[in-house]
Design an enzyme around this catalytic site. Sequence first.
Site, short mmCIF file in Angstrom:
data_model
loop_
_atom_site.label_atom_id
_atom_site.label_comp_id
_atom_site.label_asym_id
_atom_site.label_seq_id
_atom_site.Cartn_x
_atom_site.Cartn_y
_atom_site.Cartn_z
N GLY A 217 -32.45 56.20 2.60
CA GLY A 217 -33.50 55.25 2.94
C GLY A 217 -33.10 54.43 4.15
CG ASP A 218 -34.09 50.27 4.18
OD1 ASP A 218 -33.66 50.63 3.07
OD2 ASP A 218 -34.70 49.20 4.35
CD GLU A 219 -29.69 50.81 -0.04
OE1 GLU A 219 -30.10 49.87 -0.74
OE2 GLU A 219 -29.07 51.78 -0.51
#
Length: 211
Positions: free
Chosen positions: A115-117
């Site tokens: 994801g956005d991690e």
Amino acid sequence: AAPIHNRDGRVAGAVIVFHDVSQSRAMALKMSRMAHHDFLTGLPNRVRLTERLSQAIGLADRHGTRVALLFLDLDHFKHINDSLGHAIGDQLLVSVAKRLVACVRVTDMVCRQGGDEFVVLLHDIAQREDAAHVAEKLRAALAEPQFIGGHELHVGLSIGISIYPDDGQNVDAVLQNADTAMYCAKAGRNGYQFFSSEMNTRAVRRLSVEG
């Protein structure tokens, strides 16, 4: 290879059979890379991170040094992804990945958790302040606007930091504690937090209340 004998039984030559394995070898290398790297950004994935973190911990034990793990989450990414579409969101993630890599040493590692991690692994640090310095550098790099698809995009970073051996004695503990610290940083947006034992106490209490 097989020898060719003449009538006297002496070796007069040989039959050699060659097989071109370059294509199958290239496919094997590609599959190995896919298993250890994120398909979108090309960064190492969680599997590769776990391997490198385990190696870094072993080296830290031998040399008496520390290892820092920075767990990063993008602020406002979901809003950009939902409003402008996944294609723009993917381009933004690729751009973010490049900026993060530019902020760390060659010996360090940036990986995409999903994801956005993202996760940054810092080898061989002398003190906690070294990790704080890198966290500030990462935040400054992402503070600059990113121009993608005709859009000027702004994202921030929430960063959780755990230090080996101070905040965990194994790979799983260091990862989990960095994740916990990141969620505490997320509450304040665009900041960073070092892990503390009180964070786990609060998390356990919250789960108990929810139960």
